[in-house]
Design a protein around this motif. Structure first.
Motif, PDB file in Angstrom:
ATOM      1  N   TYR A   1       0.823  -1.207   0.000  1.00  0.00           N
ATOM      2  CA  TYR A   1       0.000   0.000   0.000  1.00  0.00           C
ATOM      3  C   TYR A   1       0.863   1.266   0.000  1.00  0.00           C
ATOM      4  O   TYR A   1       0.624   2.196  -0.766  1.00  0.00           O
ATOM      5  CB  TYR A   1      -0.928   0.004   1.210  1.00  0.00           C
ATOM      6  N   GLU A   2       1.864   1.305   0.863  1.00  0.00           N
ATOM      7  CA  GLU A   2       2.700   2.499   0.969  1.00  0.00           C
ATOM      8  C   GLU A   2       3.495   2.744  -0.300  1.00  0.00           C
ATOM      9  O   GLU A   2       3.720   3.891  -0.693  1.00  0.00           O
ATOM     10  CB  GLU A   2       3.625   2.372   2.173  1.00  0.00           C
ATOM     11  N   ALA A   3       3.916   1.672  -0.979  1.00  0.00           N
ATOM     12  CA  ALA A   3       4.668   1.840  -2.217  1.00  0.00           C
ATOM     13  C   ALA A   3       3.784   2.329  -3.357  1.00  0.00           C
ATOM     14  O   ALA A   3       4.210   3.155  -4.172  1.00  0.00           O
ATOM     15  CB  ALA A   3       5.337   0.528  -2.603  1.00  0.00           C
ATOM     16  N   VAL A   4       2.552   1.850  -3.434  1.00  0.00           N
ATOM     17  CA  VAL A   4       1.673   2.174  -4.564  1.00  0.00           C
ATOM     18  C   VAL A   4       0.858   3.436  -4.322  1.00  0.00           C
ATOM     19  O   VAL A   4       0.711   4.283  -5.200  1.00  0.00           O
ATOM     20  CB  VAL A   4       0.737   0.991  -4.883  1.00  0.00           C
ATOM     21  N   TRP A   5       0.335   3.604  -3.108  1.00  0.00           N
ATOM     22  CA  TRP A   5      -0.491   4.779  -2.816  1.00  0.00           C
ATOM     23  C   TRP A   5       0.334   5.962  -2.338  1.00  0.00           C
ATOM     24  O   TRP A   5      -0.128   7.096  -2.364  1.00  0.00           O
ATOM     25  CB  TRP A   5      -1.559   4.437  -1.770  1.00  0.00           C
ATOM     26  N   GLY A   6       1.548   5.707  -1.856  1.00  0.00           N
ATOM     27  CA  GLY A   6       2.413   6.790  -1.407  1.00  0.00           C
ATOM     28  C   GLY A   6       1.944   7.462  -0.149  1.00  0.00           C
ATOM     29  O   GLY A   6       2.139   8.671   0.031  1.00  0.00           O
ATOM     30  N   GLU A   7       1.312   6.713   0.744  1.00  0.00           N
ATOM     31  CA  GLU A   7       0.848   7.266   2.016  1.00  0.00           C
ATOM     32  C   GLU A   7       0.858   6.161   3.066  1.00  0.00           C
ATOM     33  O   GLU A   7       0.909   4.975   2.731  1.00  0.00           O
ATOM     34  CB  GLU A   7      -0.555   7.859   1.861  1.00  0.00           C
ATOM     35  N   PRO A   8       0.818   6.540   4.349  1.00  0.00           N
ATOM     36  CA  PRO A   8       0.881   5.523   5.408  1.00  0.00           C
ATOM     37  C   PRO A   8      -0.289   4.553   5.348  1.00  0.00           C
ATOM     38  O   PRO A   8      -1.403   4.911   4.955  1.00  0.00           O
ATOM     39  CB  PRO A   8       0.842   6.363   6.699  1.00  0.00           C
ATOM     40  N   TYR A   9      -0.015   3.326   5.736  1.00  0.00           N
ATOM     41  CA  TYR A   9      -1.017   2.255   5.736  1.00  0.00           C
ATOM     42  C   TYR A   9      -1.807   2.324   7.038  1.00  0.00           C
ATOM     43  O   TYR A   9      -1.485   1.698   8.021  1.00  0.00           O
ATOM     44  CB  TYR A   9      -0.307   0.910   5.604  1.00  0.00           C
ATOM     45  N   GLN A  10      -2.870   3.105   7.029  1.00  0.00           N
ATOM     46  CA  GLN A  10      -3.704   3.285   8.221  1.00  0.00           C
ATOM     47  C   GLN A  10      -5.161   3.075   7.821  1.00  0.00           C
ATOM     48  O   GLN A  10      -5.719   3.856   7.048  1.00  0.00           O
ATOM     49  CB  GLN A  10      -3.506   4.684   8.816  1.00  0.00           C
ATOM     50  N   ASP A  11      -5.757   2.012   8.336  1.00  0.00           N
ATOM     51  CA  ASP A  11      -7.155   1.693   8.021  1.00  0.00           C
ATOM     52  C   ASP A  11      -7.383   1.578   6.510  1.00  0.00           C
ATOM     53  O   ASP A  11      -8.441   1.959   6.002  1.00  0.00           O
ATOM     54  CB  ASP A  11      -8.095   2.757   8.611  1.00  0.00           C
ATOM     55  N   ALA A  12      -6.385   1.072   5.797  1.00  0.00           N
ATOM     56  CA  ALA A  12      -6.481   0.998   4.339  1.00  0.00           C
ATOM     57  C   ALA A  12      -6.548  -0.441   3.833  1.00  0.00           C
ATOM     58  O   ALA A  12      -6.462  -0.681   2.632  1.00  0.00           O
ATOM     59  CB  ALA A  12      -5.288   1.706   3.705  1.00  0.00           C
ATOM     60  N   GLU A  13      -6.712  -1.395   4.745  1.00  0.00           N
ATOM     61  CA  GLU A  13      -6.689  -2.795   4.332  1.00  0.00           C
ATOM     62  C   GLU A  13      -7.803  -3.105   3.340  1.00  0.00           C
ATOM     63  O   GLU A  13      -7.594  -3.829   2.365  1.00  0.00           O
ATOM     64  CB  GLU A  13      -6.794  -3.713   5.544  1.00  0.00           C
ATOM     65  N   ASN A  14      -8.989  -2.543   3.565  1.00  0.00           N
ATOM     66  CA  ASN A  14     -10.109  -2.835   2.664  1.00  0.00           C
ATOM     67  C   ASN A  14      -9.840  -2.299   1.263  1.00  0.00           C
ATOM     68  O   ASN A  14     -10.116  -2.983   0.261  1.00  0.00           O
ATOM     69  CB  ASN A  14     -11.403  -2.220   3.214  1.00  0.00           C
TER      70      ASN A  14
END
Length: 224
Positions: free
Chosen positions: A177-190
């Motif tokens: 997630y952090e590599a592709v979205w460029g933001e911290p992985y917080q509540d982003a699992e879904n």
């Protein structure tokens, strides 16, 4: 021509670096940590000049995130004179550093040293990734699965590209997630799960040997 990403939130320094480097290199720029990760993922630069004091995500966090998936040379710019801090940066994955204010000639020399060490410096820049039936061209964004074309939206394309670069590696979900979205992985699992599911379905529809993306329980996902 090598691509250099300049990550610097002070526009005067960014403009100076751009003017000095642009006659020799293709220059990419980012003013903060989030856009730095996005540009890195989209453009795959050959070298990164990274300021530490950035808005949104610190330079240290950008460094650590990139190092999870890439060995691209990273030259850190810092105003910190502490030897302990600079040693920690090198241990975290920085290839070199310069303290501000820095000498332009020294910067150019350090860039040349890092680029000379790149295997890609003597290889074609055409970046084609292959794994079994999957073929992905990073330059043209053309994908085929079992010789059939596959068109993907940007996030799914970048997820697949990241998986293809290390086809035998198990990727943690936060790492993806952090590599592709460029933001911290917080509540982003879904969000990540939806994109992975869509990508898995599209690959399996074309593949002669389906189930390319599998979950590794308790860790993340990988290609098989």
């Amino acid at each position: 021509m090598h691509k250099i990403l300049i990550v610097e939130d002070h526009t005067d320094i960014q403009d100076l670096l751009h003017d000095v480097l642009s006659p020799t290199y293709q220059i990419l720029t980012a003013l903060d940590g989030i856009s730095a990760l996005q540009v890195f993922n989209d453009q795959q630069p050959d070298l990164i000049i990274l300021d530490l004091m950035l808005p949104n995500i610190t330079g240290e966090s950008v460094l650590k995130t990139i190092r999870k998936t890439s060995s691209v040379p990273i030259l850190v710019l810092t105003a910190i004179q502490s030897k302990t801090k600079t040693v920690a940066l090198l241990q975290a994955g920085a290839n070199d550093y310069l303290t501000k204010p820095f000498d332009i000639d020294e910067l150019l020399a350090r860039i040349q040293v890092q680029l000379r060490a790149l295997p890609s410096a003597i290889q074609p820049t055409h970046d084609v990734l292959k794994f079994n039936e999957i073929c992905l061209d990073s330059n043209t964004h053309h994908i085929t699965v079992a010789s059939q074309p596959l068109v993907l939206p940007k996030k799914e394309f970048n997820l697949l590209k990241l998986l293809l670069k290390e086809p035998h590696q198990v990727f943690e979900k936060a790492q993806l997630y952090e590599a592709v979205w460029g933001e911290p992985y917080q509540d982003a699992e879904n969000t990540l799960n939806v994109h992975l599911s869509n990508l898995r379905i599209k690959l399996n529809e074309l593949a002669e040997q389906p189930h390319y993306i599998v979950s590794v329980w308790g860790i993340g996902v990988r290609l098989v």
